[in-house]
Design an enzyme around this catalytic site. Structure first.
Site, short mmCIF file in Angstrom:
data_model
loop_
_atom_site.label_atom_id
_atom_site.label_comp_id
_atom_site.label_asym_id
_atom_site.label_seq_id
_atom_site.Cartn_x
_atom_site.Cartn_y
_atom_site.Cartn_z
N ALA A 65 0.87 -1.18 0.00
CA ALA A 65 0.00 0.00 0.00
C ALA A 65 0.90 1.23 0.00
O ALA A 65 2.04 1.17 0.49
CB ALA A 65 -0.89 -0.03 1.23
N GLY A 109 0.57 -5.07 0.90
CA GLY A 109 -0.62 -5.13 0.05
C GLY A 109 -0.35 -5.75 -1.32
O GLY A 109 -1.26 -6.29 -1.94
N GLU A 112 -0.62 -9.38 -0.75
CA GLU A 112 -2.05 -9.65 -0.51
C GLU A 112 -2.84 -9.60 -1.81
O GLU A 112 -3.73 -10.42 -2.04
CB GLU A 112 -2.60 -8.64 0.49
CG GLU A 112 -1.94 -8.76 1.86
CD GLU A 112 -2.37 -7.65 2.80
OE1 GLU A 112 -1.84 -6.52 2.66
OE2 GLU A 112 -3.22 -7.89 3.65
N GLU A 132 4.61 -5.24 7.11
CA GLU A 132 3.85 -4.17 7.76
C GLU A 132 4.30 -3.93 9.20
O GLU A 132 4.21 -2.83 9.72
CB GLU A 132 2.35 -4.51 7.77
CG GLU A 132 1.67 -4.42 6.41
CD GLU A 132 1.67 -5.71 5.62
OE1 GLU A 132 2.48 -6.62 5.92
OE2 GLU A 132 0.86 -5.81 4.69
C1 HXC Z 1 5.02 4.38 -1.27
C2 HXC Z 1 6.95 3.43 -2.08
C3 HXC Z 1 6.60 2.18 -1.50
C4 HXC Z 1 5.36 2.11 -0.78
C5 HXC Z 1 8.50 1.95 -2.50
N1 HXC Z 1 8.12 3.23 -2.67
N2 HXC Z 1 7.58 1.29 -1.77
N3 HXC Z 1 6.17 4.51 -1.96
N4 HXC Z 1 4.63 3.24 -0.70
N5 HXC Z 1 4.92 0.98 -0.25
C6 HXC Z 1 8.84 4.28 -3.39
C7 HXC Z 1 10.04 4.77 -2.60
O1 HXC Z 1 9.64 5.73 -1.64
C8 HXC Z 1 10.90 5.39 -3.71
O2 HXC Z 1 10.36 6.65 -4.04
C9 HXC Z 1 10.62 4.43 -4.89
O3 HXC Z 1 9.39 3.77 -4.60
C10 HXC Z 1 11.71 3.37 -5.05
O4 HXC Z 1 11.87 2.73 -3.81
P1 HXC Z 1 13.30 2.52 -3.09
O5 HXC Z 1 13.02 2.26 -1.66
O6 HXC Z 1 14.21 3.64 -3.43
O7 HXC Z 1 13.80 1.19 -3.86
P2 HXC Z 1 14.75 0.06 -3.28
O8 HXC Z 1 15.89 0.64 -2.52
O9 HXC Z 1 15.04 -0.83 -4.47
O10 HXC Z 1 13.87 -0.76 -2.22
C11 HXC Z 1 12.76 -1.48 -2.65
C12 HXC Z 1 11.87 -1.89 -1.43
C13 HXC Z 1 11.55 -0.65 -0.57
C14 HXC Z 1 12.63 -2.95 -0.60
C15 HXC Z 1 10.62 -2.52 -2.02
O11 HXC Z 1 11.05 0.37 -1.43
C16 HXC Z 1 10.55 -0.90 0.51
O12 HXC Z 1 10.86 -1.48 1.54
N6 HXC Z 1 9.30 -0.43 0.30
C17 HXC Z 1 8.26 -0.51 1.30
C18 HXC Z 1 7.73 -1.92 1.41
C19 HXC Z 1 6.64 -2.02 2.46
O13 HXC Z 1 6.87 -1.73 3.64
N7 HXC Z 1 5.45 -2.42 2.06
C20 HXC Z 1 4.31 -2.58 2.94
C21 HXC Z 1 3.52 -1.31 2.94
S1 HXC Z 1 2.17 -1.37 4.11
P3 HXC Z 1 11.32 7.96 -4.15
O14 HXC Z 1 10.33 9.05 -4.43
O15 HXC Z 1 12.05 8.06 -2.87
O16 HXC Z 1 12.21 7.61 -5.33
C22 HXC Z 1 0.99 -2.27 3.34
C23 HXC Z 1 -0.27 -2.47 4.14
C24 HXC Z 1 -1.29 -3.22 3.36
O17 HXC Z 1 1.13 -2.70 2.26
C25 HXC Z 1 -2.63 -3.04 3.94
C26 HXC Z 1 -3.64 -2.71 2.89
C27 HXC Z 1 -4.86 -2.09 3.39
#
Ligand code: HXC
Length: 258
Positions: A65, A109, A112, A132
């Site tokens: 998400a 997400g 999911e 998460e």
């Molecule tokens: C918003 C995101 C994002 C996310 C990545 N980006 N994941 N933006 N939401 N979930 C953005 C980063 O901010 C960055 O933007 C660009 O995408 C590239 O990401 P990087 O981190 O620079 O890439 P990398 O170093 O290759 O790392 C990849 C990654 C990391 C390991 C996937 O991005 C990461 O850990 N992302 C978050 C993963 C996460 O926690 N997901 C769960 C979310 S909570 P900029 O602008 O800086 O270039 C969830 C709840 C679900 O999903 C419930 C649903 C209701």
């Protein structure tokens, strides 16, 4: 129909829907999930489509998400808008099969969303995770429930509590995905599976999807009864007569979806 966050192509009776927010690794914001629910609903209603493939990019299926969009929200916002429930409910109403073709990150997400699809084919670079916990939250569109059913309690707890990622080999070993292929072959493999499904009776395909999904919703006894009754009912269809006659006549069946 043109979308801001998706690319949709329909060819050979298969709709290929590609998540397209490369700047955010296909993070799921309300725009993207709203468009996805709309595109899936439209494909379900389109007689030119018999199967759907959902994919992302080679780097990310979806990295979860959209954290930027969520971060400032409070309980009242999340509860009030029933965050992502209408969109995911719409996806679950789709009766045609949806194959998730996952390369790269399928996190939170994103993982999911892949599990909401009917089955998952992944590339050898895929990484699945429910991280998460690192954000102080829990999965919100089915992760704790669906991942546990896919891979069992121990591995699901491990994934949700440590936030670690699972690679493609572990995902296949654990039953999360049905096949692993080299990343360059991912979309062709998923399209080929979808075309194979498109050759079947669309009526029988819907019945199979309902029966398998039923196994998640009910007891074994009730599920077996459901399957048996549906099996009996299919003997009222033309496609059952055609399928069995074609086998006996040593020819390919010509299904008419009735
Ligand atoms: C918003 C995101 C994002 C996310 C990545 N980006 N994941 N933006 N939401 N979930 C953005 C980063 O901010 C960055 O933007 C660009 O995408 C590239 O990401 P990087 O981190 O620079 O890439 P990398 O170093 O290759 O790392 C990849 C990654 C990391 C390991 C996937 O991005 C990461 O850990 N992302 C978050 C993963 C996460 O926690 N997901 C769960 C979310 S909570 P900029 O602008 O800086 O270039 C969830 C709840 C679900 O999903 C419930 C649903 C209701």
């Amino acid at each position: 129909m043109a979308y801001e966050t998706l690319i949709v192509e329909i060819e050979d009776e298969v709709a290929l829907i590609r998540l397209n927010r490369p700047e955010a690794l296909n993070a799921l914001n309300s725009k993207l999930l709203g468009e996805l629910a709309e595109a899936l609903t439209a494909a379900d209603a389109n007689d030119a489509v018999r199967c759907i493939v959902l994919t992302g990019s080679e780097k990310a299926f979806a990295a979860g998400a959209d954290i930027k969009e969520m971060s400032e929200k409070g309980f009242v916002d999340m509860f009030g808008e029933d965050f992502f429930t209408p969109e995911t409910e719409a996806m679950l109403r789709v009766r045609k099969p949806i194959i998730a073709a996952v390369a790269g990150y399928a996190l939170g997400g994103g993982c999911e969303l892949a599990m909401i699809c009917d089955f998952i084919i992944c590339a050898d670079n895929a990484k699945f995770g429910q991280p998460e916990i690192n954000l102080g939250v829990v999965a919100g569109i089915g992760g704790t429930q669906r991942l546990t059913r896919f891979v069992g309690k121990s591995k699901s707890m491990d994934m949700h509590l440590t936030g670690r990622f699972m690679d493609a080999a572990e995902a296949e070993r654990s039953g999360l995905v049905s096949r692993v292929v080299p990343v360059a072959k991912l979309v062709p493999e998923a399209l080929s599976a979808a075309r194979k499904i498109a050759e079947k009776s669309a009526l029988t395909v819907k019945v199979v999807k309902e029966c398998v999904n039923r196994s998640y919703e009910t007891t074994l006894r009730e599920g077996l009864l459901f399957e048996r009754r549906v099996f009996h009912a299919l003997f009222a269809t033309e496609d059952q007569k055609e399928g069995m006659t074609a086998f006996l006549e040593k020819r390919q069946p010509q299904f008419r979806d009735r």
